[in-house]
Design a protein around this motif. Structure first.
Motif, mmCIF file in Angstrom:
data_model
loop_
_atom_site.group_PDB
_atom_site.id
_atom_site.type_symbol
_atom_site.label_atom_id
_atom_site.label_comp_id
_atom_site.label_asym_id
_atom_site.label_seq_id
_atom_site.Cartn_x
_atom_site.Cartn_y
_atom_site.Cartn_z
ATOM 1 N N SER A 298 81.680 36.997 43.061
ATOM 2 C CA SER A 298 81.307 36.810 44.195
ATOM 3 C C SER A 298 82.261 36.813 45.267
ATOM 4 O O SER A 298 83.554 36.630 44.876
ATOM 5 N N PRO B 69 79.309 43.657 42.365
ATOM 6 C CA PRO B 69 79.438 44.326 41.129
ATOM 7 C C PRO B 69 80.718 44.555 40.835
ATOM 8 O O PRO B 69 81.551 45.424 41.761
ATOM 9 N N GLY C 41 77.017 38.139 45.700
ATOM 10 C CA GLY C 41 77.307 38.609 44.374
ATOM 11 C C GLY C 41 77.878 40.227 44.693
ATOM 12 O O GLY C 41 77.181 40.651 45.499
ATOM 13 N N PRO D 12 79.524 33.438 39.405
ATOM 14 C CA PRO D 12 78.042 34.155 39.251
ATOM 15 C C PRO D 12 77.304 33.894 40.591
ATOM 16 O O PRO D 12 77.364 32.875 40.824
ATOM 17 N N TRP D 13 76.735 34.986 41.103
ATOM 18 C CA TRP D 13 75.758 34.753 42.059
ATOM 19 C C TRP D 13 74.875 36.064 42.305
ATOM 20 O O TRP D 13 75.433 37.162 42.165
ATOM 21 N N MET D 14 73.659 35.709 42.480
ATOM 22 C CA MET D 14 72.727 36.624 42.830
ATOM 23 C C MET D 14 72.619 37.827 41.612
ATOM 24 O O MET D 14 72.232 39.054 41.929
ATOM 25 N N GLY D 15 72.799 37.306 40.312
ATOM 26 C CA GLY D 15 72.692 38.181 39.213
ATOM 27 C C GLY D 15 73.958 38.991 39.057
ATOM 28 O O GLY D 15 73.817 39.950 38.044
ATOM 29 N N PHE D 16 75.196 38.731 39.769
ATOM 30 C CA PHE D 16 76.173 39.367 39.507
ATOM 31 C C PHE D 16 77.332 38.535 38.781
ATOM 32 O O PHE D 16 77.219 37.133 39.240
ATOM 33 N N GLU D 17 78.101 38.680 38.022
ATOM 34 C CA GLU D 17 79.325 38.068 37.373
ATOM 35 C C GLU D 17 80.186 37.456 38.444
ATOM 36 O O GLU D 17 81.059 36.555 38.266
#
Length: 91
Positions: free
Chosen positions: A74, A34, A32, A67-72
């Motif tokens: 990846s 940012p 993920g 979305p991956w690892m809390g991010f929108e």
């Protein structure tokens, strides 16, 4: 595997650090990120300049809307064995 994000006040100040503590290369490894912008490699400890095998990401890494690892967003990266890569937003 260990990943971390150094957050900055501006997008250009962000750095994603990926550490592969295994002797196994990782291709297509999803992380993920940012922001919805391309990333490029600024440091690769497996570079031939440091005596490595030069496995890395020599192209821009464009985010996917997955979305991956809390991010929108990846990206998929190649990680060298027993190595680290540092990614910054592409300007």
């Amino acid at each position: 595997m260990l990943s971390l994000v150094r957050q900055g006040r501006q997008d250009a100040d962000k750095i994603v650090v990926l550490l592969n503590f295994t002797p196994v290369p990782r291709h297509g490894y999803r992380i993920g990120v940012p922001g919805d912008f391309a990333w490029h490699e600024v440091l690769n400890t497996d570079s031939e300049f440091y005596g490595g095998g030069n496995m890395g990401n020599g192209r821009l890494l464009h985010p996917q809307n997955q979305p991956w690892m809390g991010f929108e967003h990846s990206i998929e990266v190649s990680l060298p064995p027993l190595g680290a890569i540092f990614l910054k937003p592409h300007s």
